[in-house]
Design an enzyme around this catalytic site. Structure first.
Site, PDB file in Angstrom:
ATOM      1  CE1 TYR A   1      19.793  30.335  56.456  1.00 18.99           C
ATOM      2  CE2 TYR A   1      19.688  32.689  56.878  1.00 18.99           C
ATOM      3  CZ  TYR A   1      20.330  31.603  56.317  1.00 18.99           C
ATOM      4  OH  TYR A   1      21.488  31.779  55.618  1.00 18.99           O
TER       5      TYR A   1
ATOM      6  CD  GLU B   1      18.895  61.737  47.464  1.00 22.21           C
ATOM      7  OE1 GLU B   1      18.690  62.885  47.015  1.00 22.21           O
ATOM      8  OE2 GLU B   1      19.357  60.817  46.772  1.00 22.21           O
TER       9      GLU B   1
ATOM     10  CG  ASP C   1      21.542  64.572  45.007  1.00 23.00           C
ATOM     11  OD1 ASP C   1      21.880  65.464  45.799  1.00 23.00           O
ATOM     12  OD2 ASP C   1      22.074  63.450  44.973  1.00 23.00           O
TER      13      ASP C   1
END
Lengths: 362, 362
Positions: free
Chosen positions: B95, B191, B243
């Site tokens: 911007y 995580e 995981d």
């Protein structure tokens, strides 16, 4: 309406089944209906509320037996959380309650989309917020400014929490979280991390004696609940700073009167006195933002804005004017666009002027 | 390789143009090539690194003039950040640098996807991390445990940061952030928020004298940089808890040796000594998890796992065995599945056993 501690209410659910068995009746529980048809805006309380419709869930009904079993399994897991004073997530409840029924290949739950709605059923049936059931929602936020929290026994003075601030927990309930003191004049709930960083870096909260909170996007439940508690317990006004687009209006509206989907929670989450401090669709002109930092409204934006125009809680003429002006301009503006003027424009010009001119919407 | 402060390096870029103009030469800057062809794994340093290929970007070349102008505009905005000691976001840089060229309808930038890569170009051209350029990345995390940080002058003792912890900032650089003291034995990088909550609620960091950090998903830059700095400055080992799926392996691998896309940053972000503490594909059996809490590998998982098998940094035989075992089982497992045993299994059984048996992968 069930009363007592969350544990007592969960045990009460099991008692219904035991009692029915003793009396040789069919075990059955009443679950309030979670559908648009059972939701209404209460103009006196200024929140979205659930109405009274309920549905029976019965064990001896082929269409309901599976859900009945699931409801009991989830209630049992939730009771474990209460007894062991643990919190967990929706996903862990799913894993915890999943098993294969003996001598069959049938699973109690096949996927999480079966257990999540059961948890919501139990919330409304027991009139217990998810947080009271000690199930944490996703998403966290940050807080800095003139407030002292007690988080799990540790006093957190948010005037000394650095630039990045204390993490807003998912569960903002007693006794885990207490608000020991708030000497600020107001709470500024900031939609996005960029503006929170800007204001925190500039110590805006010091000059304007306030508390800054962000949820890094749509405010998660913990952030809403924390603002509500500061508002209730310390009588502080809450201002909401969002982008000027239908999504920003929606975020404000959820903070203020709750959402249709989770109407049950409005009574503990909604802040009917919250004010919208911008961006307003009149701000780009007031602040002479160039038109090319606006973003053209998509068809979806336009239809969303028209939906919002029709909501009973946006019927005040100032709001109709605000939304119609955005539609007429064909543009939406992000808070980030203020950087086009100056990186610190939000801190040095935009917010001080808003506060001085009391230029907000209710 | 440019030297000096970030501001000096940015000014140096402008000087090149001024000098060329004085000497009546075409202004031109050298930008290192950011492409797979210019990336390699350095087996000695054990990180993914950028190689030396560069490309000239020249003003008097029709195909490059726009990018040249954009590079100068972004460098100018970045210099403002340095001079005014401000941080901002990628989006605000867009911007800030957007305007319409005089007497034309041409914008300097049409969308953020034009300015983001320019910032990356400048990072590598000036050998300055995005954080040194004071541009914050998205995403935050939380930290609790035996470490004392100084955040913007405030000392944050993370043993007294409640259950939810201090927010990990996006920018973890001196002088804004210092690591005053770390008396922990190790850092556990978790995580997902659910496991962080579990371990923090159980005060795992107290019993096992460690620091817990999470990025609520793939660790953002700030979280990686903070772990790296604790590792470097206080010589603490870092364990990564993810995981058991190809995504978990990938997260670990990015923490350990950096990513291909952002190879330039490995030297400041990667932790080649980081260990993988699970879930391993052998854990479901070791811990007797029922097969029905595993999730069937999708075709995408399988092809991703095969890609990972081929990475030079996964060639150790323990890793080949680990990944092949997941493929052979046809299943992936989430950490949340440990809740099937007990809500606190991670705290009371899984991690203590891992640490005791030194059961991790390198």
């Amino acid at each position: 309406m069930p009363t007592g501690t969350a544990e007592q209410r969960l045990v009460g659910l099991a008692d219904l089944v035991v009692e029915a068995a003793r009396k040789k009746r069919d075990p059955e529980i009443e679950i309030p209906v979670r559908a648009l048809s059972n939701v209404a805006f209460n103009p006196k309380k200024r929140i979205i509320e659930m109405k009274d419709a309920t549905q029976a869930r019965s064990l001896f009904n082929l269409g309901m037996a599976r859900k009945f079993m699931q409801t009991m399994l989830v209630a049992d897991a939730l009771a474990v959380l209460q007894r062991e004073k643990l919190t967990t997530s929706l996903r862990e409840i799913y894993y915890r309650t999943k098993h294969t029924l003996r001598d069959s290949t049938e699973n109690t739950f096949d996927a999480q989309d079966e257990s999540d709605p059961i948890i919501e059923d139990i919330e409304v049936a027991l009139a217990a917020l998810r947080e009271e059931l000690q199930v944490a929602a996703e998403g966290r936020g940050s807080i800095v400014g003139n407030v002292v929290l007690v988080d799990d026994g540790d006093a957190i003075d948010c005037t000394r929490a650095g630039k990045s601030g204390h993490t807003v927990p998912s569960i903002v309930e007693e006794p885990g979280i207490r608000i020991r003191k708030c000497a600020a004049d107001f709470v500024l709930l900031v939609e996005k991390a960029t503006q929170f960083n800007r204001l925190s870096e500039d110590k805006f909260w010091k000059r304007h004696n306030c508390v800054l909170v962000t949820g890094n996007g749509q405010p998660p439940r913990g952030v809403r609940r924390l603002c509500r508690r500061i508002h209730d317990e310390w009588k502080k006004p809450v201002y909401v700073l969002v982008d000027n687009d239908p999504w920003g209006y929606y975020i404000y509206s959820v903070v203020k009167q709750g959402s249709i989907n989770l109407a049950f929670e409005s009574q503990r989450m909604a802040i009917p006195d919250a004010k919208f401090i911008g961006l307003s669709s009149y701000d780009p002109e007031k602040h002479k933002l160039p038109r090319n930092v606006g973003i053209r409204l998509t068809d979806k934006d336009v239809s969303r804005a028209k939906e919002i125009l029709a909501y009973p809680w946006f019927q005040k003429k100032e709001w109709q004017r605000e939304i119609r002006n955005m539609l007429a301009s064909g543009l939406k503006f992000e808070l980030d666009a203020l950087a086009n003027k100056d990186f610190r424009y939000l801190t040095t010009d935009y917010l001080p002027r808003k506060l001085k001119e009391r230029d907000w919407l209710d």
